[in-house]
Design a protein around this motif. Sequence first.
Motif, PDB file in Angstrom:
ATOM      1  N   ASP A  38      31.222 -56.859 126.735  1.00 17.21           N
ATOM      2  CA  ASP A  38      31.548 -57.991 126.071  1.00 17.21           C
ATOM      3  C   ASP A  38      33.077 -58.230 125.526  1.00 17.21           C
ATOM      4  N   GLY A  39      34.029 -57.708 126.113  1.00 21.66           N
ATOM      5  CA  GLY A  39      35.112 -57.781 125.601  1.00 21.66           C
ATOM      6  C   GLY A  39      35.570 -57.080 124.472  1.00 21.66           C
ATOM      7  N   GLY A  40      34.846 -56.040 124.165  1.00 20.93           N
ATOM      8  CA  GLY A  40      35.129 -55.591 122.703  1.00 20.93           C
ATOM      9  C   GLY A  40      34.023 -55.637 121.794  1.00 20.93           C
ATOM     10  N   SER A  41      33.038 -54.970 121.420  1.00 17.08           N
ATOM     11  CA  SER A  41      32.187 -55.058 120.679  1.00 17.08           C
ATOM     12  C   SER A  41      32.574 -55.412 119.323  1.00 17.08           C
ATOM     13  N   ASP A  42      31.764 -56.651 118.694  1.00 16.21           N
ATOM     14  CA  ASP A  42      32.379 -56.966 117.251  1.00 16.21           C
ATOM     15  C   ASP A  42      31.393 -56.031 116.262  1.00 16.21           C
ATOM     16  N   LEU A  43      30.429 -55.205 116.780  1.00 13.03           N
ATOM     17  CA  LEU A  43      29.727 -54.104 116.092  1.00 13.03           C
ATOM     18  C   LEU A  43      30.230 -52.947 116.040  1.00 13.03           C
ATOM     19  N   SER A  44      30.041 -52.310 114.621  1.00  8.72           N
ATOM     20  CA  SER A  44      30.608 -51.022 114.621  1.00  8.72           C
ATOM     21  C   SER A  44      29.386 -49.888 115.178  1.00  8.72           C
ATOM     22  N   PRO A  45      29.535 -48.788 115.323  1.00  7.89           N
ATOM     23  CA  PRO A  45      28.578 -47.806 115.783  1.00  7.89           C
ATOM     24  C   PRO A  45      27.505 -47.919 114.652  1.00  7.89           C
ATOM     25  N   ALA A  46      27.517 -47.944 113.541  1.00 14.77           N
ATOM     26  CA  ALA A  46      26.670 -47.885 112.369  1.00 14.77           C
ATOM     27  C   ALA A  46      25.773 -49.264 112.521  1.00 14.77           C
ATOM     28  N   GLN A  47      26.474 -50.229 112.715  1.00 15.15           N
ATOM     29  CA  GLN A  47      25.732 -51.548 112.913  1.00 15.15           C
ATOM     30  C   GLN A  47      24.759 -51.787 114.024  1.00 15.15           C
ATOM     31  N   ALA A  48      25.359 -51.206 115.130  1.00 19.13           N
ATOM     32  CA  ALA A  48      24.540 -51.064 116.316  1.00 19.13           C
ATOM     33  C   ALA A  48      23.320 -50.187 116.111  1.00 19.13           C
ATOM     34  N   SER A  49      23.720 -48.978 115.540  1.00 22.47           N
ATOM     35  CA  SER A  49      22.468 -48.265 115.397  1.00 22.47           C
ATOM     36  C   SER A  49      21.314 -48.793 114.606  1.00 22.47           C
ATOM     37  N   VAL A  50      21.703 -49.707 113.382  1.00 21.22           N
ATOM     38  CA  VAL A  50      20.753 -50.115 112.656  1.00 21.22           C
ATOM     39  C   VAL A  50      20.010 -51.014 113.454  1.00 21.22           C
ATOM     40  N   LEU A  51      20.571 -51.833 114.267  1.00 26.41           N
ATOM     41  CA  LEU A  51      19.944 -52.926 115.006  1.00 26.41           C
ATOM     42  C   LEU A  51      18.806 -52.144 116.048  1.00 26.41           C
ATOM     43  N   VAL A  52      19.352 -50.907 116.694  1.00 31.03           N
ATOM     44  CA  VAL A  52      18.509 -50.300 117.536  1.00 31.03           C
ATOM     45  C   VAL A  52      17.374 -49.801 116.816  1.00 31.03           C
ATOM     46  N   MET A  76      24.829 -47.907 103.368  1.00 30.05           N
ATOM     47  CA  MET A  76      24.039 -48.668 104.330  1.00 30.05           C
ATOM     48  C   MET A  76      23.706 -50.188 103.702  1.00 30.05           C
ATOM     49  N   ALA A  77      23.891 -50.390 102.345  1.00 31.85           N
ATOM     50  CA  ALA A  77      23.977 -51.623 101.781  1.00 31.85           C
ATOM     51  C   ALA A  77      25.062 -52.665 102.406  1.00 31.85           C
ATOM     52  N   LYS A  78      26.177 -51.862 102.692  1.00 27.64           N
ATOM     53  CA  LYS A  78      27.387 -52.547 103.194  1.00 27.64           C
ATOM     54  C   LYS A  78      27.060 -52.923 104.744  1.00 27.64           C
ATOM     55  N   THR A  79      26.313 -52.142 105.291  1.00 24.24           N
ATOM     56  CA  THR A  79      26.121 -52.347 106.827  1.00 24.24           C
ATOM     57  C   THR A  79      25.267 -53.368 106.786  1.00 24.24           C
ATOM     58  N   VAL A  80      24.311 -53.576 105.985  1.00 25.19           N
ATOM     59  CA  VAL A  80      23.192 -54.507 105.994  1.00 25.19           C
ATOM     60  C   VAL A  80      23.774 -55.954 105.698  1.00 25.19           C
ATOM     61  N   ILE A  81      24.487 -55.888 104.807  1.00 25.49           N
ATOM     62  CA  ILE A  81      25.405 -57.134 104.303  1.00 25.49           C
ATOM     63  C   ILE A  81      26.057 -57.671 105.518  1.00 25.49           C
ATOM     64  N   SER A  82      26.809 -56.746 106.128  1.00 26.47           N
ATOM     65  CA  SER A  82      27.584 -57.217 107.305  1.00 26.47           C
ATOM     66  C   SER A  82      26.762 -57.923 108.431  1.00 26.47           C
TER      67      SER A  82
END
Length: 153
Positions: A38-52, A76-82
Amino acid sequence: MTENQEPVSEAAAQAAAEVWVVVGRLRRKLQSLLGDMDGGSDLSPAQASVLVRLDKAGPASASDLAAMEGVRPQSMAKTVISLEEAGLVERHPDPDDGRRQLVTLTESGLERRQDDREARRVWLARALDEHGTEEQVRAVITAMALLDEVAQA
């Protein structure tokens, strides 16, 4: 080898070692592909992991997600907020405990997960076509059936 373990054939031991290495490499490659596709993911590995995790396990509280991911609740609170700000997750009161909030994927978050999964599937299918013969690809199908049987034993 401990006394309770039965000896295994040399071929099985070699296959196990090779599967372990290849599965690890393939997992890392598939994880890295998202940013490339996608031309450079806008998600961090932590964010992607939470979605999974939310896609696989369903709604969870931020504290449960933190425990599952092995991070501090504040992280995790920061990840969820983002993710919430990106429109990929939302929070709702837990029907069983009104003091807790459950994090769920939004429609956009679910579409993102499906698109990511499909992009990886397509990449792997093309790579198998490019690097393998029809016979080799069929051998992969046979090997996957055996590994699935082993995983379910």
